[in-house]
Write a protein that holds these residues in place. Structure first.
Motif, mmCIF file in Angstrom:
data_model
loop_
_atom_site.group_PDB
_atom_site.id
_atom_site.type_symbol
_atom_site.label_atom_id
_atom_site.label_comp_id
_atom_site.label_asym_id
_atom_site.label_seq_id
_atom_site.Cartn_x
_atom_site.Cartn_y
_atom_site.Cartn_z
ATOM 1 N N GLY A 150 40.358 27.808 29.914
ATOM 2 C CA GLY A 150 40.798 26.619 30.648
ATOM 3 C C GLY A 150 39.659 25.629 30.860
ATOM 4 O O GLY A 150 39.839 24.418 30.693
ATOM 5 N N ALA B 296 38.332 30.701 39.852
ATOM 6 C CA ALA B 296 39.030 31.841 39.251
ATOM 7 C C ALA B 296 38.051 32.717 38.475
ATOM 8 O O ALA B 296 38.086 33.952 38.595
ATOM 9 N N LYS C 272 41.234 38.357 32.463
ATOM 10 C CA LYS C 272 41.629 37.222 33.304
ATOM 11 C C LYS C 272 40.541 36.146 33.294
ATOM 12 O O LYS C 272 40.835 34.957 33.185
ATOM 13 N N SER D 295 40.432 31.928 32.081
ATOM 14 C CA SER D 295 39.900 30.812 32.868
ATOM 15 C C SER D 295 38.758 30.107 32.147
ATOM 16 O O SER D 295 38.631 28.883 32.233
ATOM 17 N N HIS E 97 43.630 29.889 39.076
ATOM 18 C CA HIS E 97 43.854 29.599 37.656
ATOM 19 C C HIS E 97 45.120 28.756 37.464
ATOM 20 O O HIS E 97 45.115 27.770 36.726
ATOM 21 N N ASN E 98 46.195 29.142 38.135
ATOM 22 C CA ASN E 98 47.459 28.402 38.009
ATOM 23 C C ASN E 98 47.326 26.969 38.507
ATOM 24 O O ASN E 98 47.805 26.029 37.862
ATOM 25 N N GLN F 16 44.332 34.403 40.298
ATOM 26 C CA GLN F 16 45.494 33.867 39.571
ATOM 27 C C GLN F 16 45.967 32.562 40.192
ATOM 28 O O GLN F 16 46.334 31.628 39.475
ATOM 29 N N THR G 30 45.483 24.883 36.106
ATOM 30 C CA THR G 30 46.337 24.513 34.974
ATOM 31 C C THR G 30 47.235 23.330 35.331
ATOM 32 O O THR G 30 47.425 22.421 34.520
ATOM 33 N N PHE H 281 39.319 26.405 38.019
ATOM 34 C CA PHE H 281 39.027 27.363 36.945
ATOM 35 C C PHE H 281 37.742 28.120 37.252
ATOM 36 O O PHE H 281 37.664 29.337 37.065
#
Length: 163
Positions: A137, A118, A130, A134, A96-97, A93, A100, A115
């Motif tokens: 993304g 992740a 999850k 990604s 991923h965050n 996570q 982003t 990404f």
């Protein structure tokens, strides 16, 4: 409805609607600021790493569109914290965050790296939903770079994982 009624209604809405809209936006802005202040206070008082991570995760998203530098700082803090634990979900996570955040900053190479990190973590932990996010993304990164074939490949992989 006559033209007179329409004009009267239009004028009434202009006088009423726009001040209410401004008031609503002000209240929303105040409420968001209050929420982030509360989260930052909670972060400084948090003792457990899982609680700290959850707050950092939330702060990253809260600042994503309003203060991208803060979002990046909180994202990097979350990644550091998750890297020092055995919690693969949090580590994925955090990647991923942060990806982003980098995507928002148009730092496509960094976004792609995080990404993909992740995805690797989520796939190893069998967290398909999850991983799907990604992959989406990654598709966005390629879309923004006008690499449509790779974007489509990643979007389709994202969908396959959700089947």
């Amino acid at each position: 409805m006559t033209v007179f009624h329409f004009l009267y209604l239009h004028q009434f809405m202009r006088k009423l609607f726009f001040p209410l809209l401004v008031l609503l936006l002000f209240i929303c802005k105040f409420s968001i600021a209050e929420n982030t202040d509360s989260l930052e206070t909670a972060l400084s008082n948090a003792k457990e790493d899982t609680v700290k991570f959850s707050i950092l995760d939330e702060l990253t998203w809260e600042f994503l569109y309003s203060d991208i530098e803060k979002a990046e700082r909180f994202g990097k803090d979350a990644l550091r914290l998750a890297s020092s634990s055995d919690n693969q979900k949090n580590l994925g996570q955090a990647h991923h965050n942060l990806a982003t955040v980098f995507l928002q900053q148009n730092k496509n190479d960094s976004a792609l790296f995080h990404f993909k990190q992740a995805i690797r973590i989520f796939e190893e932990a069998r967290m398909d939903e999850k991983a799907s996010g990604s992959y989406n993304g990654v598709g966005n990164v390629y879309l923004y770079q006008d690499i449509f074939e790779k974007a489509l490949e990643n979007y389709l992989q994202s969908l396959r994982l959700l089947e």
